[in-house]
Scaffold this active site. Structure first.
Site, PDB file in Angstrom:
ATOM      1  N   ASP A 144       0.840  -1.192   0.000  1.00 37.20           N
ATOM      2  CA  ASP A 144       0.000   0.000   0.000  1.00 37.20           C
ATOM      3  C   ASP A 144       0.878   1.246   0.000  1.00 37.20           C
ATOM      4  O   ASP A 144       1.940   1.257  -0.641  1.00 37.20           O
ATOM      5  CB  ASP A 144      -0.908  -0.053   1.244  1.00 37.20           C
ATOM      6  CG  ASP A 144      -2.258   0.605   1.004  1.00 37.20           C
ATOM      7  OD1 ASP A 144      -2.283   1.843   0.883  1.00 37.20           O
ATOM      8  OD2 ASP A 144      -3.267  -0.124   0.951  1.00 37.20           O
ATOM      9  N   HIS A 177      -3.408   6.086   3.824  1.00 41.60           N
ATOM     10  CA  HIS A 177      -4.237   4.981   3.342  1.00 41.60           C
ATOM     11  C   HIS A 177      -3.754   3.629   3.893  1.00 41.60           C
ATOM     12  O   HIS A 177      -4.536   2.847   4.454  1.00 41.60           O
ATOM     13  CB  HIS A 177      -4.201   4.985   1.810  1.00 41.60           C
ATOM     14  CG  HIS A 177      -5.144   4.019   1.165  1.00 41.60           C
ATOM     15  ND1 HIS A 177      -4.799   2.718   0.895  1.00 41.60           N
ATOM     16  CD2 HIS A 177      -6.408   4.183   0.702  1.00 41.60           C
ATOM     17  CE1 HIS A 177      -5.820   2.102   0.303  1.00 41.60           C
ATOM     18  NE2 HIS A 177      -6.813   2.978   0.175  1.00 41.60           N
ATOM     19  N   ASN A 268     -13.565   0.952  -7.083  1.00 43.71           N
ATOM     20  CA  ASN A 268     -14.595   1.882  -6.621  1.00 43.71           C
ATOM     21  C   ASN A 268     -15.312   2.618  -7.752  1.00 43.71           C
ATOM     22  O   ASN A 268     -15.803   3.721  -7.559  1.00 43.71           O
ATOM     23  CB  ASN A 268     -13.956   2.922  -5.692  1.00 43.71           C
ATOM     24  CG  ASN A 268     -13.301   2.292  -4.480  1.00 43.71           C
ATOM     25  OD1 ASN A 268     -13.754   1.266  -3.980  1.00 43.71           O
ATOM     26  ND2 ASN A 268     -12.223   2.908  -4.004  1.00 43.71           N
ATOM     27  N   SER A 339     -11.131  -0.479  -0.741  1.00 46.15           N
ATOM     28  CA  SER A 339      -9.845  -0.536  -0.034  1.00 46.15           C
ATOM     29  C   SER A 339     -10.032  -0.865   1.437  1.00 46.15           C
ATOM     30  O   SER A 339      -9.151  -1.448   2.073  1.00 46.15           O
ATOM     31  CB  SER A 339      -9.116   0.806  -0.140  1.00 46.15           C
ATOM     32  OG  SER A 339      -8.566   0.988  -1.410  1.00 46.15           O
TER      33      SER A 339
END
Length: 586
Positions: A144, A177, A268, A339
């Protein structure tokens, strides 16, 4: 005599199995005893009985509550000795039952003050999973934006990762994130601070491949290989894009072959297909649910979706501690997206791996089979269904008795009491040890097969002893061989055919059980008859090996004994393998 012993052993084993299973599931903590008198007991008899109990145990039973009078439910303080005394009190004709007043607790609820805000963890039935697994010994690679050690990750164990963006060892997060994702997987839990994580005893391997502008396939592929080569058990990729890549596919295949479970966010864009790398066959693709369990409005769906998990929406966000702002200060933030959904599955995969499941395809199958199926899903919003952590861990533990289970069972059964082993002297030590080990194995057997059904039982009788009573039955003018045949166990059928007491190596082997398994494996009922026959033959051959090892062509010595023992073990192995993939005994 031998047949009577075999059949008696089977009946005793069945009783012990049921009794042990009851102990295993009923044993628990208690500090008082329930005494339930019969409803029709006269008042004078009730008063007399209460006085007798008071004299025996030095405590007077009292009604449990003002609602208990009509049902004559009384409670008094006591332990196991009190329970034994009451059961031997001679009052059985006046009492419906006497039993421990077990203490029940809430499930494993962490003390993190903001845990109540994490609707998403309750939505996946996590508290039930925590009773058996918290991710111990499992490493989850978070591929990530990196992971920063915010206060609510201080107690979480980290292993060395890598920053592929800046080519350095320390993989700190400069976006927020990855830290949020890592929190969902393994936020420090039961630390009286912040929120909880799913597999909070798992280790985090931070691998930075993304910055503010995204990241490249080359870096992500390198990170996947790094994770596989450095002990990662699970990989979470809350990232994606639109392009298929040979390099990425090769890296995923490489990690999968090394036993790594790979999970990725579906995307998304509200598109009718998952994005890459979630689209790859060896990756578990996760779509997002909102707070009411419906598809989140942004989540991709359709082709490539394997399972759904909480991802949040404006009506309910996923809260974890991460870093925010230019100064990158720790803060509890609510995010939404696939996510956020993917690390829920990664965390549950870690819980499954901690139970001892190694094969990534087996982990996938457990996740899929345990998911709560959605009845109508024509557009594949949910894949196999909604993630169920509790169901997944229970399915992973099917047929296993954990160390915690065993120690609890030893304690509740009184086997940790030194007096149990001392009483009776050294003469009783071996029988007691045999009882403990034998009943533990029987508990394992019952837990593995869920219930002891008639198909399994009939197969065991056929394999171990047969209807031996028929051998002594004499009907005038009728031939005896049919009765001898029906009264023989499967290994002894050759004796009847050949008219000898020497076991025939064809019948007294794993050959016929193997044929029965091969023929009936696909049949729901007959399969269990075949499995029971395998276990019965294993029992018969095992006893014969040490009581009467007489095999035609092999004599009565070591060769015959070895032949019988080896075939007994093969039969047991056949039964185990045949039952391994079954979910419910019917």
């Amino acid at each position: 005599m031998k047949k009577l012993f075999l059949f008696s052993a089977f009946l005793v084993g069945l009783w012990l199995a049921v009794f042990t299973f009851k102990i295993f599931n009923m044993g628990g903590e208690y500090q008082s005893i329930i005494v339930n008198f019969k409803d029709d007991i006269a008042l004078t008899q009730l008063e007399e009985s209460l006085n007798q109990i008071s004299l025996k145990v030095n405590d007077t039973p009292t009604l449990n509550s003002s609602f208990s009078g009509d049902r004559n439910v009384y409670v008094l303080e006591g332990n196991k000795e009190t329970l034994k005394t009451l059961r031997r009190s001679g009052l059985r004709e006046k009492i419906e039952y006497i039993e421990p007043n077990y203490i029940y607790h809430t499930l494993d609820i962490p003390n993190d003050p903001d845990y109540s805000k994490q609707w998403n963890l309750r939505a996946i039935n996590l508290e039930r999973a925590w009773a058996d697994s918290k991710g111990e010994g499992v490493t989850v690679a978070v591929i990530d934006t990196g992971v920063s050690r915010v206060p609510d990750l201080e107690q979480t164990e980290f292993v060395e990762g890598y920053d592929f963006v800046n080519d350095r060892t320390e993989a700190l997060d400069d976006v927020g994130h990855g830290t949020h994702v890592a929190g969902t997987i393994a936020q420090s839990t039961n630390n009286n601070y912040g929120v909880a994580g799913i597999a909070y005893k798992a280790k985090i391997m931070p691998l930075k491949v993304l910055g503010f502008g995204g990241g490249t396939v080359a870096d992500i592929a390198e990170a996947i290989r790094f994770a596989a080569d450095n002990g990662a058990d699970v990989i979470n990729m809350s990232l994606g894009g639109g392009g298929d890549s040979h390099l990425m596919r090769d890296a995923i295949d490489y990690a999968h072959k090394k036993g790594v479970v790979i999970i990725a966010a579906a995307g998304n864009e509200n598109d009718n297909s998952a994005s890459y790398p979630a689209r790859y066959p060896k990756v578990i693709s996760v779509s997002a649910l909102d707070a009411i369990g419906e598809k989140a409005p942004y989540s991709n769906f359709g082709a490539g979706i394997d399972i759904s998990a909480p991802g949040g929406s404006e009506k309910g966000l996923i809260i974890q501690e991460t870093i925010t702002g230019n100064n990158q200060q720790p803060s509890f933030e609510g995010f939404q997206g696939t996510s956020m959904a993917a690390p829920h599955v990664a965390g549950v995969a870690a819980l499954i791996k901690a139970t001892g499941i190694k094969d990534p395809e087996e982990v996938r199958q457990i996740l899929i089979e345990s998911a709560r199926e959605v009845a109508e899903d024509p557009f594949n919003h949910y894949g196999a269904g909604r993630l169920d952590a509790g169901g997944a861990v229970q399915l992973a533990l099917k047929g296993k008795i954990t160390v915690k289970d065993f120690l609890r069972w030893l304690r509740d059964s009184g086997y940790l009491n030194p007096g149990f082993w001392i009483d009776g002297g050294t003469i009783m030590l071996l029988p007691k040890l045999g009882m403990v080990v034998g009943s533990y194995l029987l508990a394992w057997f019952i837990r593995n097969y869920l219930v002891f059904n008639m198909s399994l039982a009939s197969g065991m009788v056929f394999g171990s002893s047969g209807l031996f009573i028929l051998q002594g039955l004499y009907i005038f003018d009728l031939p005896q061989w049919p009765l001898r045949l029906m009264g023989s166990s499967l290994p002894e059928l050759g004796n009847v055919v050949m008219g000898t007491n020497s076991l025939n190596p064809i019948f007294a082997s794993a050959l016929i059980p193997f044929i029965l398994i091969a023929l009936f494996l696909g049949h729901n009922t007959l399969k269990w008859v075949a499995i029971g026959s395998c276990l019965g033959v294993a029992s018969c051959l095992g006893i014969s090996a040490f009581s009467h090892p007489h095999v035609w062509g092999l004599g009565t010595g070591m060769m015959a004994q070895g032949f019988l023992v080896i075939n007994a073990l093969i039969c047991f192995g056949l039964a185990y393998l045949a039952s391994k993939n079954d979910q419910v005994v019917t």
